[in-house]
Design a protein around this motif. Structure first.
Motif, PDB file in Angstrom:
ATOM      1  N   THR A 156      -7.375  -3.374   4.125  1.00 12.72           N
ATOM      2  CA  THR A 156      -7.190  -2.251   3.204  1.00 12.72           C
ATOM      3  C   THR A 156      -6.808  -0.976   3.937  1.00 12.72           C
ATOM      4  O   THR A 156      -6.876   0.103   3.368  1.00 12.72           O
ATOM      5  CB  THR A 156      -8.483  -2.017   2.400  1.00 12.72           C
ATOM      6  N   ASN A 157      -6.415  -1.080   5.208  1.00 14.00           N
ATOM      7  CA  ASN A 157      -5.972   0.070   5.993  1.00 14.00           C
ATOM      8  C   ASN A 157      -4.506  -0.101   6.369  1.00 14.00           C
ATOM      9  O   ASN A 157      -4.028  -1.228   6.582  1.00 14.00           O
ATOM     10  CB  ASN A 157      -6.809   0.230   7.262  1.00 14.00           C
ATOM     11  N   PHE A 158      -3.814   1.019   6.468  1.00 15.34           N
ATOM     12  CA  PHE A 158      -2.429   0.971   6.916  1.00 15.34           C
ATOM     13  C   PHE A 158      -2.357   0.501   8.363  1.00 15.34           C
ATOM     14  O   PHE A 158      -3.267   0.741   9.169  1.00 15.34           O
ATOM     15  CB  PHE A 158      -1.787   2.362   6.813  1.00 15.34           C
ATOM     16  N   SER A 159      -1.249  -0.168   8.702  1.00 16.64           N
ATOM     17  CA  SER A 159      -0.992  -0.515  10.093  1.00 16.64           C
ATOM     18  C   SER A 159      -0.497   0.725  10.838  1.00 16.64           C
ATOM     19  O   SER A 159      -0.389   1.814  10.269  1.00 16.64           O
ATOM     20  CB  SER A 159       0.048  -1.635  10.174  1.00 16.64           C
ATOM     21  N   TYR A 160      -0.219   0.550  12.128  1.00 19.42           N
ATOM     22  CA  TYR A 160       0.293   1.653  12.938  1.00 19.42           C
ATOM     23  C   TYR A 160       1.503   2.271  12.248  1.00 19.42           C
ATOM     24  O   TYR A 160       2.394   1.560  11.771  1.00 19.42           O
ATOM     25  CB  TYR A 160       0.662   1.148  14.321  1.00 19.42           C
ATOM     26  N   ALA A 161       1.541   3.598  12.163  1.00 16.93           N
ATOM     27  CA  ALA A 161       2.571   4.302  11.398  1.00 16.93           C
ATOM     28  C   ALA A 161       3.763   4.645  12.270  1.00 16.93           C
ATOM     29  O   ALA A 161       3.618   5.173  13.381  1.00 16.93           O
ATOM     30  CB  ALA A 161       1.994   5.573  10.777  1.00 16.93           C
ATOM     31  N   SER A 162       4.939   4.329  11.774  1.00 16.85           N
ATOM     32  CA  SER A 162       6.195   4.771  12.381  1.00 16.85           C
ATOM     33  C   SER A 162       6.613   6.051  11.674  1.00 16.85           C
ATOM     34  O   SER A 162       6.986   6.031  10.501  1.00 16.85           O
ATOM     35  CB  SER A 162       7.268   3.687  12.234  1.00 16.85           C
ATOM     36  N   ASP A 163       6.524   7.182  12.387  1.00 17.19           N
ATOM     37  CA  ASP A 163       6.773   8.482  11.768  1.00 17.19           C
ATOM     38  C   ASP A 163       8.262   8.775  11.705  1.00 17.19           C
ATOM     39  O   ASP A 163       9.029   8.368  12.588  1.00 17.19           O
ATOM     40  CB  ASP A 163       6.055   9.592  12.544  1.00 17.19           C
ATOM     41  N   CYS A 164       8.656   9.501  10.652  1.00 17.25           N
ATOM     42  CA  CYS A 164      10.071   9.811  10.480  1.00 17.25           C
ATOM     43  C   CYS A 164      10.560  10.846  11.482  1.00 17.25           C
ATOM     44  O   CYS A 164      11.757  10.956  11.736  1.00 17.25           O
ATOM     45  CB  CYS A 164      10.330  10.311   9.057  1.00 17.25           C
ATOM     46  N   ALA A 165       9.666  11.652  12.041  1.00 17.90           N
ATOM     47  CA  ALA A 165      10.055  12.666  13.019  1.00 17.90           C
ATOM     48  C   ALA A 165      10.215  12.012  14.384  1.00 17.90           C
ATOM     49  O   ALA A 165       9.277  11.397  14.898  1.00 17.90           O
ATOM     50  CB  ALA A 165       9.011  13.776  13.078  1.00 17.90           C
ATOM     51  N   GLY A 166      11.400  12.107  14.981  1.00 23.45           N
ATOM     52  CA  GLY A 166      11.636  11.545  16.298  1.00 23.45           C
ATOM     53  C   GLY A 166      10.883  12.300  17.376  1.00 23.45           C
ATOM     54  O   GLY A 166      10.405  13.419  17.187  1.00 23.45           O
ATOM     55  N   PHE A 167      10.782  11.674  18.563  1.00 25.37           N
ATOM     56  CA  PHE A 167      10.060  12.322  19.656  1.00 25.37           C
ATOM     57  C   PHE A 167      10.796  13.560  20.131  1.00 25.37           C
ATOM     58  O   PHE A 167      10.198  14.601  20.375  1.00 25.37           O
ATOM     59  CB  PHE A 167       9.878  11.327  20.805  1.00 25.37           C
TER      60      PHE A 167
ATOM     61  N   MET B 101       0.841  -1.189   0.000  1.00 26.37           N
ATOM     62  CA  MET B 101       0.000   0.000   0.000  1.00 26.37           C
ATOM     63  C   MET B 101       0.881   1.245   0.000  1.00 26.37           C
ATOM     64  O   MET B 101       1.923   1.273   0.665  1.00 26.37           O
ATOM     65  CB  MET B 101      -0.940   0.030   1.217  1.00 26.37           C
ATOM     66  N   LEU B 102       0.437   2.254  -0.752  1.00 24.35           N
ATOM     67  CA  LEU B 102       1.165   3.532  -0.804  1.00 24.35           C
ATOM     68  C   LEU B 102       0.143   4.649  -0.938  1.00 24.35           C
ATOM     69  O   LEU B 102      -0.842   4.524  -1.670  1.00 24.35           O
ATOM     70  CB  LEU B 102       2.146   3.566  -1.973  1.00 24.35           C
ATOM     71  N   TRP B 103       0.397   5.740  -0.226  1.00 28.01           N
ATOM     72  CA  TRP B 103      -0.424   6.941  -0.354  1.00 28.01           C
ATOM     73  C   TRP B 103       0.479   8.154  -0.223  1.00 28.01           C
ATOM     74  O   TRP B 103       1.407   8.183   0.592  1.00 28.01           O
ATOM     75  CB  TRP B 103      -1.509   7.001   0.708  1.00 28.01           C
ATOM     76  N   ALA B 104       0.202   9.165  -1.039  1.00 24.47           N
ATOM     77  CA  ALA B 104       0.947  10.422  -0.973  1.00 24.47           C
ATOM     78  C   ALA B 104       0.060  11.534  -1.504  1.00 24.47           C
ATOM     79  O   ALA B 104      -0.677  11.344  -2.476  1.00 24.47           O
ATOM     80  CB  ALA B 104       2.249  10.350  -1.765  1.00 24.47           C
ATOM     81  N   GLN B 105       0.123  12.650  -0.849  1.00 21.56           N
ATOM     82  CA  GLN B 105      -0.612  13.818  -1.345  1.00 21.56           C
ATOM     83  C   GLN B 105      -0.025  14.310  -2.657  1.00 21.56           C
ATOM     84  O   GLN B 105      -0.764  14.703  -3.570  1.00 21.56           O
ATOM     85  CB  GLN B 105      -0.577  14.933  -0.311  1.00 21.56           C
ATOM     86  N   SER B 106       1.305  14.280  -2.785  1.00 20.00           N
ATOM     87  CA  SER B 106       1.977  14.700  -4.014  1.00 20.00           C
ATOM     88  C   SER B 106       3.221  13.840  -4.202  1.00 20.00           C
ATOM     89  O   SER B 106       3.936  13.549  -3.240  1.00 20.00           O
ATOM     90  CB  SER B 106       2.380  16.181  -3.962  1.00 20.00           C
ATOM     91  N   LEU B 107       3.440  13.432  -5.466  1.00 24.85           N
ATOM     92  CA  LEU B 107       4.667  12.749  -5.858  1.00 24.85           C
ATOM     93  C   LEU B 107       5.361  13.658  -6.870  1.00 24.85           C
ATOM     94  O   LEU B 107       5.184  13.528  -8.078  1.00 24.85           O
ATOM     95  CB  LEU B 107       4.360  11.380  -6.469  1.00 24.85           C
ATOM     96  N   LEU B 108       6.149  14.597  -6.362  1.00 24.84           N
ATOM     97  CA  LEU B 108       6.748  15.628  -7.196  1.00 24.84           C
ATOM     98  C   LEU B 108       8.117  15.177  -7.696  1.00 24.84           C
ATOM     99  O   LEU B 108       8.939  14.681  -6.919  1.00 24.84           O
ATOM    100  CB  LEU B 108       6.893  16.935  -6.411  1.00 24.84           C
TER     101      LEU B 108
END
Length: 448
Positions: free
Chosen positions: A388-399, A251-258
């Protein structure tokens, strides 16, 4: 639905402004304008009714006699997005032609032998109009640009279909007027080249999709009385899902692929197009998502491994490859250094780019000027579990971000200053002897 207009007295912008006012109160169907002009004569068509929206069947019925008079050279200027509002905002209305972003277009329409205007053409998909023109002309399309057109030799004994892609201002650092003015200059160069070669042509200017879709409900269907006003929710595109064995695998989703092929070139948003997924694959250890667009191919290679230190499986985005169909060049970017997550999680990041806070590192020098920028990006290549849903997201921004660390260090410094000041105050001793104004003065020995 079309109208033959005398452009020596009224420009195409003025005509579309008038027609837009008539259509504004009509249907909410998505529409794109289509302008057509030729150095030869075009078949006439009756004047349309106000507010009429041209269907694809009506356009096909008009193109059949227009392209049946022998071999022709057809130019298609395909802009990523186009609507009547673009002519309204940037057309230089009320005779102010110096401010118009379509000066070369208006000059071409005025000097052409005949022209037809479709201000409101029903939009049914990005490939509908190019496919229809290709079918009626009976020629395979050839993608060209203004810089390489001078090296092209045309065989006028057969029909030729030349496609010129034009960008739009979505995701661009330039203003919409600057982008449209640049597109107008490109059209002027192409038309000047054909005029210098004395080649008869028919030109079409339209958009792959509408730049603005205005939905208006009929006044007859509105409720009478007090109602709660609520802004309509934004339409969110579904994620791209690659299925295998009856269940989702990637699965992939993006608002923009520039993407941008030069540091100074315009951004191209691939997320606005609908790709095919041929060439994709996945298994328990490796996944490959291949997005095939009209002119580009974008590939995401992922793998998962077991790491004994954390005692769990992790997946990494090993590489992102961009292939340009026109030139055959392929650029590869390494993503495993910063794009990773537990195998049962998805990875999400607000911005995944190759040039600013880069998570994608170019791996070859030939494409060092290529730039990628994925906005609101989320991907998962493993552990979807038929959902059809993403699993829990690991965000690139650290705590602990840079701002949090700065706040903690500043607070600690202030606390230390406070403790030191409190300690100094506590060390002050009060006097244990006082003068009595009615008695003798206290004598303090110097040796004490």
């Amino acid at each position: 639905m079309a109208e033959s207009t005398n452009f020596s007295k009224a420009s195409v912008v003025t005509f579309i402004l008038f027609f837009a006012a008539c259509v504004a109160s009509g249907s909410s169907t998505a529409q794109v304008p289509l302008l057509m002009w030729s150095s030869k004569s075009l078949p006439p068509l009756a004047s349309p009714l106000a507010g009429h929206i041209t269907s694809m069947e009506e356009l096909a019925a008009y193109l059949t006699p227009a392209f049946s008079s022998g071999p022709q050279t057809v130019l298609m200027f395909l802009q990523d997005k186009l609507s009547k509002d673009d002519f309204t905002l940037f057309g230089g209305v009320f005779g102010n032609k110096q401010e118009s972003a379509f000066r070369n277009l208006e000059a071409a329409l005025q000097s052409s032998s005949s022209s037809m205007t479709f201000p409101a053409l029903e939009w049914t998909g990005e490939s509908a109009i190019p496919s229809l023109v290709q079918e009626k002309l009976g020629a395979s399309p050839l993608l060209v640009d203004a810089d390489t057109l001078s090296h092209l030799s045309l065989n006028t004994s057969v029909s030729n279909l030349l496609l010129i892609n034009l960008p739009y201002c979505s995701g661009s650092l330039k203003s919409c007027k600057e982008v449209l003015s640049g597109n107008d200059e490109v059209m002027g160069k192409v038309l000047s080249f054909l005029k210098a070669k004395d080649v008869s042509y028919t030109a079409i200017y339209t958009g792959l999709q509408p730049s603005q879709v205005i939905s208006r409900s009929s006044l007859l269907n509105q409720q009478v009385g007090r109602t709660l006003l609520q802004a309509p929710g934004a339409v969110v595109r579904p994620p791209i899902i690659y299925n295998v064995s009856g269940g989702p695998c990637i699965m992939l989703w993006a608002q923009s692929l520039l993407i941008s092929l030069k540091s100074s070139s315009e951004w191209i948003d691939l997320a606005a197009q609908s790709p095919t997924l041929s060439g994709s694959m996945c298994n328990s250890t490796n996944s490959m998502l291949v997005l095939n667009f009209v002119n580009y191919t974008l590939s995401f290679a992922m793998s998962q491994r077991f790491y004994p230190v954390s005692a769990r499986n992790w997946f990494t985005l090993d590489s992102v490859q961009l292939q340009v169909h026109q030139t055959g060049q392929t650029g590869s970017f390494i993503g495993s250094r910063g794009i990773y997550a537990p195998a049962e999680y998805s990875f999400r990041c607000q911005s995944v780019s190759s040039f600013r806070d880069a998570l994608l590192i170019p791996s070859n020098q030939n494409t060092s000027q290529w730039r990628l920028n994925f906005i609101d990006f989320q991907i998962q290549g493993f552990g979807l579990s038929n959902s059809t849903n993403f699993s829990y997201a690991s965000d690139c921004a650290g705590f602990f971000t840079a701002g949090i660390w700065m706040g903690l260090i500043t607070s600690l410094l202030m606390l230390l200053i406070f403790v030191y000041g409190l300690h100094m105050i506590m060390q002050l001793n009060t006097m244990d002897r006082f003068d009595d104004p009615k008695g003798p003065a206290i004598s303090v020995p110097q040796s004490e």
